[in-house]
Design a protein around this motif. Structure first.
Motif, PDB file in Angstrom:
ATOM      1  N   LEU A  34      29.205 -10.247 -20.716  1.00  0.00           N
ATOM      2  CA  LEU A  34      29.186 -11.612 -20.200  1.00  0.00           C
ATOM      3  C   LEU A  34      30.497 -12.275 -20.580  1.00  0.00           C
ATOM      4  N   ASN A  35      31.007 -13.098 -19.697  1.00  0.00           N
ATOM      5  CA  ASN A  35      32.286 -13.754 -19.908  1.00  0.00           C
ATOM      6  C   ASN A  35      32.178 -14.766 -21.057  1.00  0.00           C
ATOM      7  N   ASP A  38      32.351 -18.414 -20.064  1.00  0.00           N
ATOM      8  CA  ASP A  38      31.102 -18.970 -19.539  1.00  0.00           C
ATOM      9  C   ASP A  38      30.111 -19.219 -20.667  1.00  0.00           C
ATOM     10  N   GLY A  46      25.932 -15.759 -15.966  1.00  0.00           N
ATOM     11  CA  GLY A  46      27.062 -15.384 -15.121  1.00  0.00           C
ATOM     12  C   GLY A  46      27.219 -13.883 -15.004  1.00  0.00           C
ATOM     13  N   PRO A  47      28.135 -13.449 -14.161  1.00  0.00           N
ATOM     14  CA  PRO A  47      28.379 -12.013 -14.000  1.00  0.00           C
ATOM     15  C   PRO A  47      29.097 -11.433 -15.218  1.00  0.00           C
ATOM     16  N   VAL A  48      28.972 -10.143 -15.379  1.00  0.00           N
ATOM     17  CA  VAL A  48      29.705  -9.472 -16.449  1.00  0.00           C
ATOM     18  C   VAL A  48      31.134  -9.208 -15.982  1.00  0.00           C
ATOM     19  N   VAL A  49      32.037  -9.138 -16.943  1.00  0.00           N
ATOM     20  CA  VAL A  49      33.438  -8.829 -16.649  1.00  0.00           C
ATOM     21  C   VAL A  49      33.866  -7.664 -17.532  1.00  0.00           C
ATOM     22  N   GLU A  50      34.765  -6.852 -17.003  1.00  0.00           N
ATOM     23  CA  GLU A  50      35.242  -5.693 -17.750  1.00  0.00           C
ATOM     24  C   GLU A  50      36.276  -6.120 -18.785  1.00  0.00           C
ATOM     25  N   HIS A  80      39.879 -10.348 -15.749  1.00  0.00           N
ATOM     26  CA  HIS A  80      40.343 -11.463 -14.921  1.00  0.00           C
ATOM     27  C   HIS A  80      41.584 -12.146 -15.489  1.00  0.00           C
TER      28      HIS A  80
END
Length: 92
Positions: A34-35, A38, A46-50, A80
């Motif tokens: 998870l970001n 966020d 929220g969406p996960v980020v690598e 990101h």
């Protein structure tokens, strides 16, 4: 090679200023999470980020660095905050 972006985001940022606009080399994939930007605002849905470990030559971060030219710093950076680039200041 990747360049760390300058996103000028307010709040909890895990990307230090000294690596922004600098070029490094991805050395390891850490996973997707998870970001934290966020999460710091209470958004846990929220969406996960690598996330990746990125290596920088210290001389690329601090021009007056007096250690060995091959000394590095490794830091974890979320996808990101990066963009792919070719070459680098000392990497060719």
């Amino acid at each position: 090679m990747v360049e760390v972006l300058e996103l000028n985001r307010p709040g909890h940022i895990r990307t230090p200023y000294y690596v922004r606009n600098r070029i490094g080399r991805v050395i390891q994939f850490c996973g997707a999470f998870l970001n934290p930007e966020d999460l710091s605002r209470g958004n846990a849905g929220g969406p996960v980020v690598e996330c990746y470990r990125v290596e920088f030559l210290q001389i690329d971060l601090w021009p007056d660095y007096r250690g060995l030219p091959e000394d590095t710093l490794v830091i974890e950076i979320y996808e990101h905050w990066m963009k792919p680039v070719e070459g680098g200041p000392h990497h060719g």
